[in-house]
Design a protein around this motif. Structure first.
Motif, short mmCIF file in Angstrom:
data_model
loop_
_atom_site.label_atom_id
_atom_site.label_comp_id
_atom_site.label_asym_id
_atom_site.label_seq_id
_atom_site.Cartn_x
_atom_site.Cartn_y
_atom_site.Cartn_z
N ILE A 61 37.35 -29.06 11.24
CA ILE A 61 37.05 -29.04 9.82
C ILE A 61 35.67 -28.40 9.62
CG2 ILE A 61 36.57 -30.45 7.78
CD1 ILE A 61 38.64 -32.42 8.68
N LEU A 62 35.62 -27.39 8.77
CA LEU A 62 34.38 -26.67 8.50
C LEU A 62 33.86 -27.05 7.12
CD1 LEU A 62 35.49 -23.13 9.74
CD2 LEU A 62 34.26 -24.89 11.03
N GLU A 63 32.54 -27.16 7.02
CA GLU A 63 31.89 -27.61 5.78
C GLU A 63 31.22 -26.44 5.06
OE1 GLU A 63 29.60 -31.61 5.06
OE2 GLU A 63 28.20 -30.14 5.90
N TYR A 64 31.38 -26.40 3.76
CA TYR A 64 30.81 -25.35 2.92
C TYR A 64 30.25 -25.97 1.64
CZ TYR A 64 33.99 -22.22 5.55
OH TYR A 64 34.68 -21.53 6.53
N PRO A 65 29.25 -25.36 1.05
CA PRO A 65 28.85 -25.75 -0.31
C PRO A 65 29.64 -24.95 -1.33
CG PRO A 65 27.32 -24.13 0.51
CD PRO A 65 28.35 -24.32 1.60
N MET A 66 29.88 -25.50 -2.47
CA MET A 66 30.50 -24.77 -3.58
C MET A 66 29.38 -24.05 -4.33
SD MET A 66 33.45 -24.36 -5.50
CE MET A 66 34.48 -25.78 -5.89
N GLY A 122 27.03 -29.03 -6.70
CA GLY A 122 27.11 -30.41 -6.27
C GLY A 122 28.38 -30.77 -5.52
N LEU A 123 29.32 -29.83 -5.43
CA LEU A 123 30.55 -30.07 -4.69
C LEU A 123 30.42 -29.56 -3.26
CD1 LEU A 123 33.21 -29.07 -7.36
CD2 LEU A 123 32.92 -31.36 -6.39
N THR A 124 30.89 -30.35 -2.33
CA THR A 124 30.97 -29.93 -0.93
C THR A 124 32.44 -29.75 -0.57
OG1 THR A 124 28.93 -31.08 -0.35
CG2 THR A 124 30.43 -30.53 1.45
N LEU A 125 32.75 -28.67 0.13
CA LEU A 125 34.11 -28.35 0.53
C LEU A 125 34.27 -28.51 2.03
CD1 LEU A 125 33.64 -26.81 -2.22
CD2 LEU A 125 35.30 -25.15 -1.41
N TRP A 126 35.42 -29.02 2.43
CA TRP A 126 35.77 -29.07 3.85
C TRP A 126 37.10 -28.35 4.02
CZ3 TRP A 126 34.19 -33.49 1.13
CH2 TRP A 126 32.89 -33.94 1.44
N ARG A 127 37.09 -27.34 4.85
CA ARG A 127 38.28 -26.49 5.03
C ARG A 127 38.81 -26.62 6.45
NH1 ARG A 127 38.51 -21.88 1.28
NH2 ARG A 127 36.74 -21.91 -0.15
N GLY A 128 40.11 -26.46 6.58
CA GLY A 128 40.69 -26.49 7.91
C GLY A 128 42.18 -26.20 7.86
N THR A 129 42.81 -26.21 9.02
CA THR A 129 44.26 -26.06 9.13
C THR A 129 44.78 -27.13 10.09
OG1 THR A 129 44.07 -24.47 10.96
CG2 THR A 129 44.19 -23.57 8.73
N ALA A 130 46.03 -27.48 9.90
CA ALA A 130 46.65 -28.49 10.76
C ALA A 130 48.13 -28.17 10.91
CB ALA A 130 46.47 -29.89 10.17
N ARG A 131 48.65 -28.41 12.08
CA ARG A 131 50.10 -28.29 12.27
C ARG A 131 50.75 -29.49 11.61
NH1 ARG A 131 51.65 -24.17 15.15
NH2 ARG A 131 50.12 -23.10 16.48
N ILE A 139 41.93 -27.56 1.71
CA ILE A 139 40.55 -27.61 1.22
C ILE A 139 40.37 -28.98 0.59
CG2 ILE A 139 38.80 -26.56 -0.26
CD1 ILE A 139 40.62 -24.06 -0.37
N ALA A 140 39.45 -29.75 1.13
CA ALA A 140 39.08 -31.05 0.54
C ALA A 140 37.71 -30.89 -0.08
CB ALA A 140 39.08 -32.13 1.61
N GLU A 141 37.52 -31.45 -1.25
CA GLU A 141 36.20 -31.33 -1.87
C GLU A 141 35.82 -32.63 -2.56
OE1 GLU A 141 36.46 -29.18 -6.13
OE2 GLU A 141 37.15 -27.91 -4.47
N ARG A 142 34.50 -32.85 -2.61
CA ARG A 142 33.97 -34.08 -3.21
C ARG A 142 32.60 -33.78 -3.79
NH1 ARG A 142 34.55 -39.75 -2.12
NH2 ARG A 142 33.12 -40.83 -3.54
N ARG A 143 32.33 -34.31 -4.97
CA ARG A 143 31.00 -34.16 -5.55
C ARG A 143 30.05 -35.09 -4.82
NH1 ARG A 143 29.64 -31.29 -9.59
NH2 ARG A 143 31.82 -31.09 -10.30
#
Length: 418
Positions: free
Chosen positions: A267-272, A178-187, A219-223
């Motif tokens: 930002i890339l989206e992934y399921p947990m 039920g968690l979705t992850l958003w991954r990325g990098t930033a300067r 990594i940002a995540e939210r149910r």
């Protein structure tokens, strides 16, 4: 053909290097994509994995890829510190922890395989479709199906492993929590001391950040609610604006979370997702490794590290056991119970339980963390996870090496052991 490895990810490439270092020479890695590129974002290599790469001769190359964090700190969603501990050398390990770009690590391992095993050791455009216990691997290629005969087939082909599916045909799709992850990098100018990995939040929403080189990986995540994870290989770019909005109030004195998210190039989206542990990895002359054997939630930063441990353990037993069958049994006996426990621990949040407890007991914050979670509880969670994952400093620093003794090697160990 001696040894076939399906999958040129971190686990498969480390297996090839480990087997070569153990004295094996007839090794080929088959990869489904036509061209390997440095995809992904940041990962952490824990000291037990860094030890193995160092003993393979890659300590300096790995260290040059990223940053060695000196501290791991947990916070609640209000930016209040829950737990902080030293990491790597600062925690008494003989090896550092390294935060690196996944794709950069994979490319270094790929280059090393080609240097040590030969330019044609990795064969792209080969997707494993079947593997028989007798030692026949079948690959789909642009030119049609190719059958390869091998003494041993290693399935390092990820969470959608064809070799695993061959023996678990009714397993179905990966399990989404039920968690979705958003991954990325930033300067970014950085945060805290520039060498701290932070985790903030709770079981419903969380933010992780740490430096890799001159960028910050997050990594940002939210149910969420929805029909399910579907294809676990999401890895797709999404509009950052809705993610920024989810974290609009997460502005701490030491880190502007929405500002960091807004600064990301992509930002890339992934399921947990993970899979239920299985009671067997080995069938005849085939076995599983890494995510094909034990896909797990990223809690505790252990996925890549456990694949590296698999690779080194398998090579050690193949080089030292009296037969291939005995080696495969010893490998599975060492690794399957340990990774099963880790998969289940990660489903309970692993070391991130400290954030869950703090939120459950003080959702609006606290005057002092010890008013809501005792020092003993915090220490027990942190220490227990290190022991379960195999990187408690006392055990790691003193355990024997997984490099086989030179005296036990032969020119072709697999053939000699069969």
């Amino acid at each position: 053909m001696g040894i076939v490895i399906a999958g040129a990810g971190i686990g498969g490439l480390t297996a090839a290097l480990s087997l070569h270092a153990a004295g094996f020479r007839d090794i080929a890695v088959y990869e489904r994509v036509d061209t390997l590129r440095p995809l992904g974002v940041g990962i952490n290599l824990l000291p037990h994995a860094v030890r193995e790469l160092t003993e393979l001769g890659f300590g300096e190359r790995m260290a040059a890829l990223g940053v060695a964090p000196g501290t791991l700190a947990y916070y609640n969603r209000h930016g209040q510190e829950i737990w902080s501990e030293p990491r790597g050398l600062a925690a008494g390990y003989h090896w550092p922890q390294l935060s690196v770009h996944r794709g950069g690590l994979q490319m270094e391992l790929l280059a090393a395989v080609r240097e040590r095993l030969g330019a044609d050791a990795v064969r792209t455009g080969h997707r494993l479709v079947a593997a028989e216990p007798s030692g026949i691997a079948r690959f789909h290629t642009a030119a049609g199906e190719v059958a390869v005969h091998a003494e041993l087939i290693i399935g390092a082909d990820g969470i959608h492993s064809a070799l695993r599916r061959r023996h678990q045909p009714d397993e179905g799709a990966p399990v989404w929590n039920g968690l979705t992850l958003w991954r990325g990098t930033a300067r970014s100018p950085g945060f805290l001391d520039g060498r701290t990995m932070i985790m903030a939040g709770d079981a419903q929403q969380k933010f992780v950040a740490y430096p890799i080189g001159d960028t910050v990986n997050f990594i940002a995540e939210r149910r969420t609610t929805g029909p399910g994870a579907g294809d676990a290989d999401w890895n797709r770019a999404v509009d950052p604006a809705p993610i920024v909005e989810l974290f609009r109030d997460w502005r701490f004195p030491w880190l502007d979370v929405p500002g960091l998210l807004a600064a990301a190039d992509e930002i890339l989206e992934y399921p947990m997702v993970d899979r239920d542990p299985i009671d067997r990895w080995t069938y005849g002359r085939t076995t599983l490794l890494g995510d094909a054997a034990h896909p797990m939630y990223p809690n505790g930063s252990n996925g890549a590290s456990q694949a590296i441990l698999d690779a080194r353990t398998l090579a050690y037993h193949l080089a030292t056991a009296h037969s291939t069958d005995a080696a495969l049994a010893a490998y599975e006996n060492d690794r399957r119970p340990a990774t099963t426990a880790l998969v289940l621990s990660n489903r309970r949040q692993g070391p991130e339980q400290v954030m869950v407890l703090a939120h459950e007991r003080a959702p609006d914050g606290f005057a002092h963390i010890h008013d809501v979670v005792s020092p003993e509880e915090l220490t027990e969670i942190a220490t227990g996870y290190k022991k379960a994952a195999g990187f408690h400093p006392d055990a790691l620093n003193t355990r024997p090496s997984l490099s086989p003794p030179a005296a036990n090697r032969s020119l072709d160990p697999l053939e000699a052991a069969s």
